[in-house]
Motif scaffolding. Structure first.
Motif, PDB file in Angstrom:
ATOM      1  N   PHE A 265       3.331 -16.297   3.614  1.00  0.00           N
ATOM      2  CA  PHE A 265       3.450 -15.129   2.733  1.00  0.00           C
ATOM      3  C   PHE A 265       4.702 -14.321   3.093  1.00  0.00           C
ATOM      4  O   PHE A 265       5.436 -13.859   2.214  1.00  0.00           O
ATOM      5  CB  PHE A 265       2.197 -14.267   2.847  1.00  0.00           C
ATOM      6  N   ASP A 266       4.967 -14.144   4.390  1.00  0.00           N
ATOM      7  CA  ASP A 266       6.152 -13.399   4.815  1.00  0.00           C
ATOM      8  C   ASP A 266       7.439 -14.115   4.404  1.00  0.00           C
ATOM      9  O   ASP A 266       8.428 -13.479   4.009  1.00  0.00           O
ATOM     10  CB  ASP A 266       6.122 -13.194   6.330  1.00  0.00           C
ATOM     11  N   GLN A 267       7.444 -15.433   4.499  1.00  0.00           N
ATOM     12  CA  GLN A 267       8.628 -16.192   4.078  1.00  0.00           C
ATOM     13  C   GLN A 267       8.868 -16.046   2.575  1.00  0.00           C
ATOM     14  O   GLN A 267      10.010 -15.929   2.125  1.00  0.00           O
ATOM     15  CB  GLN A 267       8.462 -17.657   4.449  1.00  0.00           C
ATOM     16  N   ALA A 268       7.779 -16.051   1.783  1.00  0.00           N
ATOM     17  CA  ALA A 268       7.930 -15.846   0.344  1.00  0.00           C
ATOM     18  C   ALA A 268       8.471 -14.450   0.052  1.00  0.00           C
ATOM     19  O   ALA A 268       9.342 -14.267  -0.813  1.00  0.00           O
ATOM     20  CB  ALA A 268       6.593 -16.064  -0.355  1.00  0.00           C
ATOM     21  N   LEU A 269       7.991 -13.450   0.783  1.00  0.00           N
ATOM     22  CA  LEU A 269       8.484 -12.084   0.596  1.00  0.00           C
ATOM     23  C   LEU A 269       9.955 -11.970   0.980  1.00  0.00           C
ATOM     24  O   LEU A 269      10.754 -11.328   0.290  1.00  0.00           O
ATOM     25  CB  LEU A 269       7.639 -11.118   1.430  1.00  0.00           C
ATOM     26  N   GLN A 270      10.326 -12.625   2.070  1.00  0.00           N
ATOM     27  CA  GLN A 270      11.720 -12.600   2.484  1.00  0.00           C
ATOM     28  C   GLN A 270      12.606 -13.315   1.469  1.00  0.00           C
ATOM     29  O   GLN A 270      13.727 -12.890   1.187  1.00  0.00           O
ATOM     30  CB  GLN A 270      11.852 -13.262   3.858  1.00  0.00           C
ATOM     31  N   GLY A 271      12.112 -14.422   0.911  1.00  0.00           N
ATOM     32  CA  GLY A 271      12.877 -15.125  -0.119  1.00  0.00           C
ATOM     33  C   GLY A 271      13.072 -14.286  -1.373  1.00  0.00           C
ATOM     34  O   GLY A 271      14.115 -14.349  -2.020  1.00  0.00           O
ATOM     35  N   LEU A 272      12.083 -13.502  -1.734  1.00  0.00           N
ATOM     36  CA  LEU A 272      12.216 -12.620  -2.902  1.00  0.00           C
ATOM     37  C   LEU A 272      13.216 -11.501  -2.655  1.00  0.00           C
ATOM     38  O   LEU A 272      13.865 -11.024  -3.584  1.00  0.00           O
ATOM     39  CB  LEU A 272      10.853 -12.029  -3.253  1.00  0.00           C
ATOM     40  N   GLN A 273      13.383 -11.078  -1.399  1.00  0.00           N
ATOM     41  CA  GLN A 273      14.292  -9.984  -1.096  1.00  0.00           C
ATOM     42  C   GLN A 273      15.738 -10.436  -0.914  1.00  0.00           C
ATOM     43  O   GLN A 273      16.663  -9.649  -1.101  1.00  0.00           O
ATOM     44  CB  GLN A 273      13.832  -9.276   0.194  1.00  0.00           C
ATOM     45  N   ASN A 274      15.945 -11.712  -0.567  1.00  0.00           N
ATOM     46  CA  ASN A 274      17.280 -12.165  -0.206  1.00  0.00           C
ATOM     47  C   ASN A 274      18.100 -12.657  -1.386  1.00  0.00           C
ATOM     48  O   ASN A 274      19.326 -12.657  -1.320  1.00  0.00           O
ATOM     49  CB  ASN A 274      17.188 -13.288   0.840  1.00  0.00           C
ATOM     50  N   GLY A 275      17.507 -13.101  -2.452  1.00  0.00           N
ATOM     51  CA  GLY A 275      18.255 -13.686  -3.550  1.00  0.00           C
ATOM     52  C   GLY A 275      18.967 -12.652  -4.394  1.00  0.00           C
ATOM     53  O   GLY A 275      18.791 -11.439  -4.244  1.00  0.00           O
ATOM     54  N   ALA A 276      19.817 -13.170  -5.305  1.00  0.00           N
ATOM     55  CA  ALA A 276      20.522 -12.273  -6.221  1.00  0.00           C
ATOM     56  C   ALA A 276      19.551 -11.625  -7.201  1.00  0.00           C
ATOM     57  O   ALA A 276      19.668 -10.445  -7.528  1.00  0.00           O
ATOM     58  CB  ALA A 276      21.610 -13.039  -6.979  1.00  0.00           C
ATOM     59  N   MET A 277      18.591 -12.394  -7.678  1.00  0.00           N
ATOM     60  CA  MET A 277      17.557 -11.847  -8.568  1.00  0.00           C
ATOM     61  C   MET A 277      16.366 -11.433  -7.730  1.00  0.00           C
ATOM     62  O   MET A 277      15.835 -12.224  -6.956  1.00  0.00           O
ATOM     63  CB  MET A 277      17.137 -12.883  -9.614  1.00  0.00           C
ATOM     64  N   LYS A 278      15.995 -10.212  -7.886  1.00  0.00           N
ATOM     65  CA  LYS A 278      14.835  -9.683  -7.165  1.00  0.00           C
ATOM     66  C   LYS A 278      13.786  -9.236  -8.174  1.00  0.00           C
ATOM     67  O   LYS A 278      14.138  -8.764  -9.257  1.00  0.00           O
ATOM     68  CB  LYS A 278      15.246  -8.504  -6.288  1.00  0.00           C
ATOM     69  N   PRO A 279      12.514  -9.376  -7.818  1.00  0.00           N
ATOM     70  CA  PRO A 279      11.473  -8.932  -8.750  1.00  0.00           C
ATOM     71  C   PRO A 279      11.429  -7.411  -8.846  1.00  0.00           C
ATOM     72  O   PRO A 279      12.214  -6.702  -8.222  1.00  0.00           O
ATOM     73  CB  PRO A 279      10.191  -9.509  -8.138  1.00  0.00           C
ATOM     74  N   ASN A 280      10.503  -6.937  -9.618  1.00  0.00           N
ATOM     75  CA  ASN A 280      10.359  -5.498  -9.810  1.00  0.00           C
ATOM     76  C   ASN A 280      10.187  -4.790  -8.461  1.00  0.00           C
ATOM     77  O   ASN A 280       9.399  -5.226  -7.620  1.00  0.00           O
ATOM     78  CB  ASN A 280       9.127  -5.230 -10.698  1.00  0.00           C
ATOM     79  N   PRO A 281      10.952  -3.707  -8.223  1.00  0.00           N
ATOM     80  CA  PRO A 281      10.832  -3.013  -6.923  1.00  0.00           C
ATOM     81  C   PRO A 281       9.412  -2.561  -6.624  1.00  0.00           C
ATOM     82  O   PRO A 281       9.002  -2.529  -5.456  1.00  0.00           O
ATOM     83  CB  PRO A 281      11.785  -1.832  -7.083  1.00  0.00           C
TER      84      PRO A 281
END
Length: 446
Positions: A265-281
């Motif tokens: 779960f933490d790796q998925a969260l880190q992947g969502l934060q690192n990319g150019a496209m980020k989900p809703n804040p």
């Protein structure tokens, strides 16, 4: 000094003469007007049609006024041309006395050598109107002008040359970005940056839209956006799966298994934060605040709400990546099933996500149902029925059998007429060949 009755007779005959002169002059004018009126009406009808086609919104009364003005000008021109043939009242008086056989009584009275004849009840100048010849030209001209004025004509619209259609990839990107903005599942900064890059491509001159460099930049932007959308979708699914496993196996799994799920779960969260496209804040903030170590203290409603948000964002990313005009191959390989396989050796109901140890992930039989294989049987010989058409060399029959070997002993004569059993090639060499043949063979095969 003339008397009253004399003056009255003179006025009567002079009035009759002026009337006949007017009739004759009108006939001359109509005669000269007929041909020019028809030609002008024909040209005027064509001009009216062209004007109504080229200049839309012209009032009919303006066209009618122009027609009336043109007819008046033609009439005045014909009147001036026919004036040289007009008849005077004195000539009309002569015409009358000739037609009425008055024996120059009117001419003598006008010269003052005889009194004016008494008025007659009926006067005749010998003239008769030819109505068909008189009415056909004006009616024909009127019909032509009416046709030019009232026949329906489609207006000629001179539309400016339309701009070339934009590349299809631009429309797809616009549709996908609009969908993501509407669903509010992506950070606004990414949408603004992507739209800015797309607007820079659109700001080029129209001749450069389909140039090699423009198409390459468009393809790069499209692939980058699709890659980011797919990455975010995978990370969202990964986080949702890890959260579901934690919720399901919170009490049964050991600590090592729980740590593995939390790390995923933490790796998925880190992947969502690192990319150019980020989900809703808001979603990221909700995921950061989630305490996975204290799952027992979380209410099922909180976990369910987070999972619903993850699924909503994942579904929006999936739909947003398709857009309008998506390639048919992507839709074909994407499928509609979930493709999740539970346990080893079990096949899912739809296509999976693919992976290095899970196969390509697409649905089986995407190109149609596979045809059953053709079984190949044993080889069989064909039996020839008609041997009359066979030729030398044709195979007639195959048989399985063994060679018949003569195993009986063969005796040969040795010195002193003693018989001995031949061995190997001696049987053929000594028994089957006569002496002359043996000598010949020895000469060639030493």
């Amino acid at each position: 000094m003339t008397s009253g009755p004399e003056n009255s007779n003179r006025d009567h005959w002079q009035a009759k003469a002026r009337k006949v002169a007017r009739q004759v002059n009108l006939a001359w004018w109509l005669e000269s007007l007929s041909a020019p009126l028809l030609v002008t009406a024909l040209a005027g009808a064509a001009v009216l049609l062209v004007v109504r086609r080229e200049i839309t919104g012209t009032d009919p009364w303006i066209l009618a006024a122009c027609i009336a003005g043109a007819v008046c000008l033609i009439g005045l021109a014909c009147w001036a041309w026919a004036a040289g043939k007009f008849e005077k009242p004195e000539q009309s008086m002569v015409r009358m006395e000739a037609a009425m056989q008055l024996r120059n009584a009117l001419s003598a009275a006008r010269a003052g050598v005889a009194p004016w004849p008494a008025p007659l009840q009926k006067t005749d100048a010998g003239l008769t109107w030819q109505w068909p010849r008189l009415l056909v030209p004006p009616l024909g001209a009127l019909a032509l002008l009416a046709a030019g004025l009232f026949i329906p004509v489609s207006a000629l619209t001179t539309n400016p040359p339309s701009a070339p259609e934009q590349p299809q990839a631009w429309k797809q990107l616009d549709s996908e970005l609009d969908h993501l903005a509407k669903e509010e599942v992506v950070d606004e900064k990414y949408l603004e940056d992507t739209r800015k890059r797309l607007d820079e491509l659109k700001a080029q001159e129209e001749e450069q839209w389909f140039s090699h460099s423009s198409l390459e930049a468009t393809d790069s932007l499209k692939k980058s956006h699709r890659a980011e959308s797919g990455r975010v979708e995978r990370e969202l699914d990964r986080a949702d799966k890890a959260l579901a496993n934690l919720e399901k196996n919170a009490g049964a799994a050991n600590q090592a298994e729980k740590n593995r799920m939390m790390e995923e779960f933490d790796q998925a969260l880190q992947g969502l934060q690192n990319g150019a496209m980020k989900p809703n804040p808001a979603l990221l903030e909700q995921m950061k605040k989630l305490d996975l170590k204290g799952m027992a203290n979380l209410s099922p409603e909180q976990i369910q709400q987070l999972r619903e948000n993850l699924k909503k964002h994942s579904e929006a990313m999936k739909n947003g990546g398709q857009g309008e005009g998506e390639d048919w191959s992507d839709e074909l390989l994407a499928g509609d099933g979930e493709g999740e396989c539970e346990g080893e050796g079990k096949e899912g109901e739809g296509p999976g996500k693919g992976g290095i140890d899970r196969g390509p992930g697409h649905s089986p039989g995407v190109l149609g149902n596979e045809k059953e294989g053709v079984e190949i049987g044993a080889l069989t010989g064909l039996e020839a029925k008609d041997l009359s058409r066979s030729t030398p060399g044709d195979l007639l029959e195959l048989q399985d059998g063994e060679h018949e070997v003569d195993k009986s002993a063969t005796s040969v004569t040795q010195g002193g007429n003693t018989e001995a059993t031949g061995k190997g090639g001696d049987r053929v060499w000594r028994d089957a060949l006569d002496p002359a043949e043996q000598r010949t063979l020895k000469r060639f095969f030493k």
